[in-house]
Design a protein around this motif. Structure first.
Motif, PDB file in Angstrom:
ATOM      1  N   UNK A  43       0.858  -1.203   0.000  1.00 23.48           N
ATOM      2  CA  UNK A  43       0.000   0.000   0.000  1.00 23.48           C
ATOM      3  C   UNK A  43       0.890   1.247   0.000  1.00 23.48           C
ATOM      4  N   UNK A  44       1.955   1.227   0.780  1.00 28.45           N
ATOM      5  CA  UNK A  44       2.870   2.384   0.801  1.00 28.45           C
ATOM      6  C   UNK A  44       3.486   2.616  -0.576  1.00 28.45           C
ATOM      7  N   UNK A  45       3.867   1.499  -1.220  1.00 32.87           N
ATOM      8  CA  UNK A  45       4.482   1.586  -2.555  1.00 32.87           C
ATOM      9  C   UNK A  45       3.510   2.233  -3.554  1.00 32.87           C
ATOM     10  N   UNK A  46       2.264   1.789  -3.510  1.00 30.51           N
ATOM     11  CA  UNK A  46       1.252   2.326  -4.429  1.00 30.51           C
ATOM     12  C   UNK A  46       1.060   3.825  -4.183  1.00 30.51           C
ATOM     13  N   UNK A  47       1.035   4.219  -2.926  1.00 30.96           N
ATOM     14  CA  UNK A  47       0.845   5.645  -2.599  1.00 30.96           C
ATOM     15  C   UNK A  47       2.058   6.446  -3.094  1.00 30.96           C
ATOM     16  N   UNK A  48       3.234   5.863  -2.960  1.00 30.40           N
ATOM     17  CA  UNK A  48       4.448   6.548  -3.462  1.00 30.40           C
ATOM     18  C   UNK A  48       4.380   6.734  -4.976  1.00 30.40           C
ATOM     19  N   UNK A  49       3.978   5.678  -5.705  1.00 31.84           N
ATOM     20  CA  UNK A  49       3.878   5.775  -7.180  1.00 31.84           C
ATOM     21  C   UNK A  49       2.841   6.840  -7.547  1.00 31.84           C
ATOM     22  N   UNK A  50       1.735   6.837  -6.797  1.00 32.00           N
ATOM     23  CA  UNK A  50       0.666   7.794  -7.055  1.00 32.00           C
ATOM     24  C   UNK A  50       1.199   9.236  -6.921  1.00 32.00           C
ATOM     25  N   UNK A  51       2.000   9.455  -5.875  1.00 32.66           N
ATOM     26  CA  UNK A  51       2.553  10.815  -5.664  1.00 32.66           C
ATOM     27  C   UNK A  51       3.599  11.130  -6.726  1.00 32.66           C
ATOM     28  N   UNK A  52       4.464  10.147  -6.987  1.00 34.20           N
ATOM     29  CA  UNK A  52       5.565  10.371  -7.939  1.00 34.20           C
ATOM     30  C   UNK A  52       5.039  10.690  -9.337  1.00 34.20           C
ATOM     31  N   UNK A  53       4.032   9.915  -9.766  1.00 38.73           N
ATOM     32  CA  UNK A  53       3.560  10.040 -11.152  1.00 38.73           C
ATOM     33  C   UNK A  53       2.304  10.914 -11.275  1.00 38.73           C
ATOM     34  N   UNK A  54       1.880  11.492 -10.130  1.00 37.25           N
ATOM     35  CA  UNK A  54       0.680  12.353 -10.128  1.00 37.25           C
ATOM     36  C   UNK A  54      -0.522  11.632 -10.730  1.00 37.25           C
ATOM     37  N   UNK A  55      -0.773  10.446 -10.249  1.00 35.72           N
ATOM     38  CA  UNK A  55      -1.925   9.666 -10.724  1.00 35.72           C
ATOM     39  C   UNK A  55      -2.680   9.135  -9.502  1.00 35.72           C
ATOM     40  N   UNK A  75      -2.053   3.835  -9.996  1.00 41.22           N
ATOM     41  CA  UNK A  75      -0.700   3.488  -9.558  1.00 41.22           C
ATOM     42  C   UNK A  75      -0.602   1.978  -9.318  1.00 41.22           C
ATOM     43  N   UNK A  76      -1.645   1.421  -8.723  1.00 40.44           N
ATOM     44  CA  UNK A  76      -1.651  -0.026  -8.457  1.00 40.44           C
ATOM     45  C   UNK A  76      -1.668  -0.798  -9.777  1.00 40.44           C
ATOM     46  N   UNK A  77      -2.519  -0.351 -10.707  1.00 42.24           N
ATOM     47  CA  UNK A  77      -2.572  -1.019 -12.019  1.00 42.24           C
ATOM     48  C   UNK A  77      -1.199  -0.989 -12.685  1.00 42.24           C
ATOM     49  N   UNK A  78      -0.562   0.184 -12.620  1.00 44.15           N
ATOM     50  CA  UNK A  78       0.746   0.346 -13.270  1.00 44.15           C
ATOM     51  C   UNK A  78       1.762  -0.622 -12.660  1.00 44.15           C
ATOM     52  N   UNK A  99       3.770  -8.008 -14.634  1.00 40.13           N
ATOM     53  CA  UNK A  99       3.324  -9.023 -15.595  1.00 40.13           C
ATOM     54  C   UNK A  99       4.121  -8.900 -16.899  1.00 40.13           C
ATOM     55  N   UNK A 100       4.313  -7.656 -17.355  1.00 43.50           N
ATOM     56  CA  UNK A 100       5.036  -7.455 -18.623  1.00 43.50           C
ATOM     57  C   UNK A 100       6.482  -7.913 -18.493  1.00 43.50           C
ATOM     58  N   UNK A 101       7.102  -7.615 -17.345  1.00 44.91           N
ATOM     59  CA  UNK A 101       8.518  -7.993 -17.244  1.00 44.91           C
ATOM     60  C   UNK A 101       8.670  -9.509 -17.114  1.00 44.91           C
ATOM     61  N   UNK A 102       7.710 -10.166 -16.459  1.00 43.86           N
ATOM     62  CA  UNK A 102       7.764 -11.638 -16.374  1.00 43.86           C
ATOM     63  C   UNK A 102       7.534 -12.243 -17.758  1.00 43.86           C
ATOM     64  N   UNK A 103       6.646 -11.622 -18.506  1.00 45.85           N
ATOM     65  CA  UNK A 103       6.369 -12.092 -19.874  1.00 45.85           C
ATOM     66  C   UNK A 103       7.652 -12.035 -20.703  1.00 45.85           C
ATOM     67  N   UNK A 104       8.360 -10.899 -20.549  1.00 45.46           N
ATOM     68  CA  UNK A 104       9.611 -10.752 -21.310  1.00 45.46           C
ATOM     69  C   UNK A 104      10.614 -11.812 -20.902  1.00 45.46           C
TER      70      UNK A 104
END
Ligand code: NAI
Ligand code: COI
Length: 367
Positions: free
Chosen positions: A317-329, A334-337, A343-348
């Motif tokens: 939850x803290x990580x998601x809130x940080x992404x939300x603040x960092x990326x202004x979303x 932020x959680x979806x991102x 998933x994309x990096x595991x796919x690669x």
């Protein structure tokens, strides 16, 4: 609903309709994405108003499970099942055994567990027909009822969201309005009460309300009145789509953190609550405790290991809130991102050639 259009829009892999005249089973299994591993998600039993509602619920819930597993760092994909019927009246052994046989037929692409309307006893019945079921009785070496673990994860995630909103994560003295006091929320209320929170509860089931009033000194309100309570935290723990155009204007809480799946009716509702300054703990991040617990069974259940992983919900939850603040979303984006990136990096990384496993050279190796 145009089913293939819907499946294409969110890239669903498979939708399975199960009908058994003998038992009256009518079930739908939705498999969203198995990039990370087999699809694991509970079975909901509910009296849907229409078949379309049941299909939509299965599809929406399955997609949520893809994100839930990815966010929790599990090697699992997303799927979910719904059985159309009244869990209080329509359950029979034949029905759940027939359902178990359909799951077995999917040969491990889908693994089930509990959700609203299903119990450990139902999982035991399914287990008579398939091993692709978790949340089975501890007597089978399984993890049992996931709800108390989900509740603990929600409690930890709520603290992380409260820290972002109020500067510290103490729930003592906070007023928390809880919608639905069933399996998960009953256990959640116990943690909140022990930490000294004041509880306001509602439920359409009067016995569940009374239990929370008796055991935790909760104040009971009518279901429609839960949104406009003067409270610090609103905790949706019943069904989905409860953050919508008609409820948002009523909400006075600074934090929304609860167990229910698919809390936002539409994504734009996540934008609106963000603009209102509400800290929203994305549902599939905060309610991953039950999934983490049942997933541990696949490695031979170890409660300490599972609970240690459930603790990471606070960090997530803290990580998601940080992404939300960092990326202004908003936090839901932020959680979806965060989950889509995993998933994309595991796919690669899966595209890397491996010597063993089934590939073009199998024929040569088997000579
Ligand atoms: N059980 C688990 O481990 C997990 C559950 N969830 C989600 O958490 C939510 C709750 O799950 P459970 O506690 O297992 O289900 P539950 O069925 O035991 O509890 C839900 C409660 O909500 C009440 N309810 C239904 N509609 C309502 C309304 N309109 N207003 C007020 N109360 C209402 C029901 O009467 C019931 O007491 C669901 O959305 C479920 O999908 C998510 C992750 C794991
Ligand atoms: C115990 C979980 C597998 C239940 C579930 O499907 C969920 O997390 O929504």
């Amino acid at each position: 609903m145009k089913i293939f259009d819907y499946m294409e829009r969110y890239d669903y892999e498979q939708l399975v309709f199960c009908q058994d005249e003998n038992s009256g089973l009518k079930a739908i299994i939705a498999i969203h994405d198995t990039t990370l591993g087999p699809a694991l998600g509970g079975t909901r039993m509910w009296t849907y108003d229409s078949e379309e509602d049941a299909i939509e619920d299965a599809l929406r819930l399955a997609r949520g499970m893809t994100y839930k597993a990815a966010g929790a760092g599990l090697n699992l994909g997303g799927g979910k099942a719904v059985i159309i019927g009244d869990p209080r009246k329509d359950k029979t052994e034949e029905m759940f055994r027939a359902f178990g046989r359909y799951i077995q037929g999917l040969n491990g692409r889908y693994i089930t567990a509990e959700d609203v309307g299903t119990t450990v006893a139902d999982m035991d019945t399914i287990h008579m027909e398939t091993d692709y079921v978790t949340g089975v009785s501890p007597a089978f070496g399984s993890s049992g009822n996931p709800s108390p673990v989900t509740a603990y994860g929600v409690y930890r995630g709520m603290k992380a969201a409260v820290k972002a909103a109020f500067g510290n994560d103490d729930l003592g003295g906070k007023t928390i309005a809880v919608q639905g006091v069933g399996n998960v929320a009953y256990n959640l209320c116990r943690h909140l009460h022990e930490e000294g929170a004041t509880l306001i509860v509602t439920d359409i089931n009067k016995d569940n309300v009374q239990r929370a009033v008796d055991e935790f000194g909760a104040k009971a309100v009518d279901p429609d009145d839960i949104y406009n309570q003067n409270c610090d935290i609103f905790s949706p723990c019943a069904l989905g789509a409860i953050i919508n155009d008609s409820t948002i204007p009523q909400i006075k809480a600074k934090v929304i953190a609860g167990a229910a799946n698919n809390q936002l009716r539409e994504e734009r509702h996540g934008d609106i609550i963000q603009e209102m300054g509400i800290v929203y703990a994305p549902d599939y991040i905060i309610n991953a405790g039950g999934l983490i617990n049942v997933a541990d069974e696949l490695q031979g259940y170890n409660r300490d290991r599972a609970m240690k992983k459930v603790e990471t919900i606070y960090d997530n939850i803290q990580k998601v809130i940080e992404i939300s603040k960092r990326d202004h979303i908003p936090t839901y984006k932020a959680a979806d991102r965060m989950c889509e990136e995993r998933i994309a990096s595991m796919q690669r990384s899966r595209s890397m050639f491996l010597q063993d496993g089934k590939h073009e050279l199998s024929r040569i190796h088997h000579k």
